[in-house]
Design a protein around this motif. Sequence first.
Motif, short mmCIF file in Angstrom:
data_model
loop_
_atom_site.label_atom_id
_atom_site.label_comp_id
_atom_site.label_asym_id
_atom_site.label_seq_id
_atom_site.Cartn_x
_atom_site.Cartn_y
_atom_site.Cartn_z
N PRO A 183 14.23 -5.12 4.11
CA PRO A 183 13.07 -4.61 3.37
C PRO A 183 13.38 -4.51 1.88
N ILE A 219 5.96 -4.02 -2.86
CA ILE A 219 5.63 -4.11 -1.44
C ILE A 219 4.34 -4.90 -1.33
N GLN A 276 2.30 -8.17 1.23
CA GLN A 276 2.33 -9.17 2.30
C GLN A 276 2.32 -10.57 1.69
N ARG A 281 11.52 -9.35 3.26
CA ARG A 281 10.76 -9.25 4.50
C ARG A 281 9.36 -8.69 4.27
N ASP A 282 9.22 -7.75 3.33
CA ASP A 282 7.94 -7.06 3.16
C ASP A 282 7.44 -7.01 1.72
#
Length: 305
Positions: A219, A254, A256, A277-278
């Motif tokens: 993350p 953060i 998508q 990952r995020d």
Amino acid sequence: MRIIFMGTPQFAVISLDALITAGCNIVAVVTAPDKPAGRGQKLQESAVKQYAVENGIPILQPEKLKDPAFLEELKAFNADLQVVVAFRMLPEVVWNMPARGTINLHASLLPQYRGAAPINWVLINGEHESGVTTFFLKHEIDTGDILFTEKVTLTGHETAGELHDRLMYKGAGLLVKTVKGVESGRYNEHPQSQLTEGVELRHAPKIFKEDCLINWNQPAVTIYNRIRGLSPIPTAYTHLNGKILKVYKSVYEIEQHDFVPGHFLTDNKTFLKFATRDGFICLTDVQLEGKKQMGIEEFLRGMKL
């Protein structure tokens, strides 16, 4: 009290200076032997030795702490107390020598973060507080009875270098309080075993190069914490165009996205960010192998990606 001080880096110098300013009787210092460093491999004196020379304090620099000649020399100073700040592990024959024992200053809130790199790991793990602890040395490393502690609140954004400096001064003050307490007999000892029951202990082992390689599959916040927890040394790094890219500072987003973790995006002018990952890690202060450290805009001006 007659006190022997043991330490090596600048972190220890601030404590030594605080003790002397407070009127403590430092009869000698024990520090690391001079080591070759830099271009030409000239012998480099430790920060503690330089301070001791400037202030006329006798200096011991043993290669081996069990060397009979060193032990005799140490014993001859007839110390009541020994104080250790950022030094190496002591054998029992050394820490058990003074009548009042040996005190250590540790840059964490013991029993949490025992080990060689507490400042780094407390940030890598994203903790909200840290601090300094004084304790009497025992056989197991960083496990002796606690004397005093002092907490500091963490912002979630400081680097290891910034926390190092905060704890360096906070620890010096706590050490003076501890020595004065031992001298007057006004102190209590708190066994660490009383503080570990039912508590998950986090450790602070020595950091190796493999600990510094950024894993983009993690993350964004986890990576961000690792970068600041390893800055300025030993420094987190990744690979770019087949070269090592050290990352000193970053910010995270953060968000998508559909990029593979580790894929980078740049406008070749103002930003360079890597997919996680995020979200993304936006690099702000870097150093490419063979180059100097620089801000991201200066870095991009000299290198098209």
